[in-house]
Write a protein that holds these residues in place. Structure first.
Motif, mmCIF file in Angstrom:
data_model
loop_
_atom_site.group_PDB
_atom_site.id
_atom_site.type_symbol
_atom_site.label_atom_id
_atom_site.label_comp_id
_atom_site.label_asym_id
_atom_site.label_seq_id
_atom_site.Cartn_x
_atom_site.Cartn_y
_atom_site.Cartn_z
ATOM 1 N N MET A 1 0.837 -1.191 0.000
ATOM 2 C CA MET A 1 0.000 0.000 0.000
ATOM 3 C C MET A 1 0.876 1.246 0.000
ATOM 4 O O MET A 1 1.797 1.375 0.811
ATOM 5 N N ALA A 2 0.617 2.164 -0.929
ATOM 6 C CA ALA A 2 1.397 3.392 -1.007
ATOM 7 C C ALA A 2 1.061 4.310 0.155
ATOM 8 O O ALA A 2 -0.106 4.498 0.498
ATOM 9 N N ILE A 3 2.079 4.890 0.758
ATOM 10 C CA ILE A 3 1.914 5.814 1.879
ATOM 11 C C ILE A 3 2.028 7.233 1.341
ATOM 12 O O ILE A 3 3.042 7.596 0.737
ATOM 13 N N THR A 4 1.001 8.048 1.568
ATOM 14 C CA THR A 4 0.979 9.394 0.990
ATOM 15 C C THR A 4 0.748 10.487 2.021
ATOM 16 O O THR A 4 0.717 11.661 1.663
ATOM 17 N N THR A 5 0.595 10.125 3.305
ATOM 18 C CA THR A 5 0.374 11.126 4.348
ATOM 19 C C THR A 5 1.227 10.792 5.561
ATOM 20 O O THR A 5 1.714 9.657 5.717
ATOM 21 N N LYS A 6 1.392 11.782 6.433
ATOM 22 C CA LYS A 6 2.170 11.575 7.653
ATOM 23 C C LYS A 6 1.497 10.563 8.565
ATOM 24 O O LYS A 6 2.177 9.719 9.180
ATOM 25 N N SER A 7 0.174 10.613 8.668
ATOM 26 C CA SER A 7 -0.540 9.666 9.531
ATOM 27 C C SER A 7 -0.380 8.244 9.023
ATOM 28 O O SER A 7 -0.246 7.302 9.817
ATOM 29 N N ASP A 8 -0.390 8.065 7.685
ATOM 30 C CA ASP A 8 -0.154 6.735 7.122
ATOM 31 C C ASP A 8 1.244 6.243 7.472
ATOM 32 O O ASP A 8 1.449 5.053 7.772
ATOM 33 N N LEU A 9 2.225 7.157 7.426
ATOM 34 C CA LEU A 9 3.603 6.781 7.756
ATOM 35 C C LEU A 9 3.711 6.363 9.213
ATOM 36 O O LEU A 9 4.393 5.376 9.534
ATOM 37 N N ILE A 10 3.018 7.082 10.097
ATOM 38 C CA ILE A 10 3.052 6.728 11.519
ATOM 39 C C ILE A 10 2.465 5.343 11.741
ATOM 40 O O ILE A 10 3.050 4.502 12.458
ATOM 41 N N GLU A 11 1.316 5.060 11.140
ATOM 42 C CA GLU A 11 0.701 3.736 11.294
ATOM 43 C C GLU A 11 1.586 2.647 10.722
ATOM 44 O O GLU A 11 1.693 1.553 11.286
ATOM 45 N N TYR A 12 2.231 2.921 9.609
ATOM 46 C CA TYR A 12 3.147 1.940 9.009
ATOM 47 C C TYR A 12 4.298 1.621 9.971
ATOM 48 O O TYR A 12 4.646 0.451 10.184
ATOM 49 N N CYS A 13 4.891 2.669 10.565
ATOM 50 C CA CYS A 13 6.008 2.464 11.474
ATOM 51 C C CYS A 13 5.580 1.664 12.705
ATOM 52 O O CYS A 13 6.317 0.779 13.171
ATOM 53 N N LEU A 14 4.408 1.964 13.232
ATOM 54 C CA LEU A 14 3.926 1.235 14.408
ATOM 55 C C LEU A 14 3.664 -0.226 14.069
ATOM 56 O O LEU A 14 3.936 -1.123 14.884
ATOM 57 N N ARG A 15 3.132 -0.483 12.874
ATOM 58 C CA ARG A 15 2.930 -1.884 12.462
ATOM 59 C C ARG A 15 4.270 -2.593 12.300
ATOM 60 O O ARG A 15 4.395 -3.788 12.603
ATOM 61 N N GLN A 16 5.283 -1.857 11.815
ATOM 62 C CA GLN A 16 6.612 -2.445 11.692
ATOM 63 C C GLN A 16 7.167 -2.873 13.048
ATOM 64 O O GLN A 16 7.908 -3.854 13.146
ATOM 65 N N LEU A 17 6.771 -2.161 14.091
ATOM 66 C CA LEU A 17 7.253 -2.476 15.435
ATOM 67 C C LEU A 17 6.374 -3.485 16.164
ATOM 68 O O LEU A 17 6.674 -3.846 17.310
ATOM 69 N N GLY A 18 5.285 -3.925 15.531
ATOM 70 C CA GLY A 18 4.498 -5.003 16.125
ATOM 71 C C GLY A 18 3.053 -4.695 16.413
ATOM 72 O O GLY A 18 2.298 -5.575 16.828
ATOM 73 N N LYS A 19 2.619 -3.432 16.227
ATOM 74 C CA LYS A 19 1.215 -3.107 16.465
ATOM 75 C C LYS A 19 0.333 -3.859 15.462
ATOM 76 O O LYS A 19 0.706 -3.969 14.293
ATOM 77 N N PRO A 20 -0.822 -4.395 15.883
ATOM 78 C CA PRO A 20 -1.451 -4.343 17.221
ATOM 79 C C PRO A 20 -1.120 -5.542 18.103
ATOM 80 O O PRO A 20 -1.610 -5.635 19.219
ATOM 81 N N VAL A 21 -0.273 -6.460 17.588
ATOM 82 C CA VAL A 21 0.060 -7.642 18.384
ATOM 83 C C VAL A 21 0.879 -7.250 19.605
ATOM 84 O O VAL A 21 0.692 -7.778 20.709
ATOM 85 N N VAL A 22 1.796 -6.303 19.404
ATOM 86 C CA VAL A 22 2.653 -5.829 20.490
ATOM 87 C C VAL A 22 2.184 -4.440 20.901
ATOM 88 O O VAL A 22 1.875 -3.596 20.047
ATOM 89 N N ASP A 23 2.122 -4.204 22.197
ATOM 90 C CA ASP A 23 1.722 -2.891 22.705
ATOM 91 C C ASP A 23 2.919 -1.946 22.647
ATOM 92 O O ASP A 23 3.910 -2.149 23.364
ATOM 93 N N ILE A 24 2.851 -0.939 21.781
ATOM 94 C CA ILE A 24 3.941 0.030 21.632
ATOM 95 C C ILE A 24 3.713 1.144 22.640
ATOM 96 O O ILE A 24 2.863 2.014 22.446
ATOM 97 N N ASN A 25 4.477 1.139 23.713
ATOM 98 C CA ASN A 25 4.272 2.099 24.802
ATOM 99 C C ASN A 25 5.006 3.412 24.510
ATOM 100 O O ASN A 25 5.984 3.773 25.176
ATOM 101 N N VAL A 26 4.502 4.122 23.523
ATOM 102 C CA VAL A 26 5.046 5.422 23.152
ATOM 103 C C VAL A 26 3.877 6.382 22.982
ATOM 104 O O VAL A 26 2.887 6.051 22.313
ATOM 105 N N ASP A 27 3.984 7.566 23.575
ATOM 106 C CA ASP A 27 2.927 8.556 23.464
ATOM 107 C C ASP A 27 2.852 9.072 22.028
ATOM 108 O O ASP A 27 3.862 9.146 21.319
#
Length: 216
Positions: A1-27
């Motif tokens: 999926m092409a990423i074209t917005t900052k919010s899409d980039l944030i969600e992509y990065c969080l998924r790379q770190l394990g979200k939603p399987v892993v709880d990413i404890n970052v504000d």
């Protein structure tokens, strides 16, 4: 999926770190800070983070008046005081501009721009024939550059992108008139709102994810 917005980039990065399987404890504010940091780094050091552009500005009478004004500064050290003055010989430039390569302005005589070349051809100072060799054309071009450097005023400029000001150290009355249009050749940061593919850059995605991971 092409990423074209900052919010899409944030969600992509969080998924790379394990979200939603892993709880990413970052504000979320921390996440935004890290993505902004990645974008800033991208704009400073990545070859696709900047672009060469030409920006124009029409000189106004207010510009000419300000160039003659000055501001005073006082410095003291070891009971010694010195007063300094600084001329208002500057123009603001967009914050996105990070470097200025050259400044082009109306020539006063034998400028190498196309309209002065046409004028010289019409008056017979220069001749262009279809039978001329490439060597003759090259010599003509070098002659134009030589005359341009000898007879035209080249403004001395200073620029610092943190101040977003371009300074002209010459007497403005000698190089500019009201209504003159100057053009700056510069490099500016790529605008992600226009170049939306920036958010999908592989380096940016990986770097932003690692910054969020370090924050975590």
């Amino acid at each position: 999926m092409a990423i074209t917005t900052k919010s899409d980039l944030i969600e992509y990065c969080l998924r790379q770190l394990g979200k939603p399987v892993v709880d990413i404890n970052v504000d979320i504010d921390q996440v935004n800070d890290r993505v902004d940091e990645a974008l800033e780094y991208f704009g400073q050091f990545h070859y696709d983070g900047i672009e060469r552009v030409y920006l124009s500005h029409t000189v106004t009478q207010e510009d000419l008046n300000r160039s003659d004004s000055s501001s005073s500064h006082t410095a003291s050290q070891d009971s010694v005081t010195a007063n300094w003055t600084e001329k208002g010989n500057w123009l603001p430039v967009p914050d996105s501009v990070i470097s200025i390569v050259n400044v082009y302005h109306p020539s006063t005589a034998f400028g190498s721009n196309w309209y002065n070349q046409a004028a010289m051809i019409q008056t017979g100072l220069l001749t262009l024939n279809s039978s001329d060799s490439i060597i003759s054309m090259e010599m003509l071009s070098e002659k134009l550059d030589l005359l341009d450097g000898m007879l035209n005023t080249k403004p001395s400029i200073r620029f610092n992108h943190l101040a977003s000001r371009i300074y002209f150290d010459d007497d403005w009355s000698e190089i500019f008139n009201e209504g003159d249009t100057m053009i700056i050749e510069c490099y500016r940061k790529t605008d992600p709102s226009i170049a939306v593919k920036l958010y999908n850059d592989l380096f940016l995605k990986k770097y932003a994810a690692q910054l969020i991971k370090r924050q975590w």
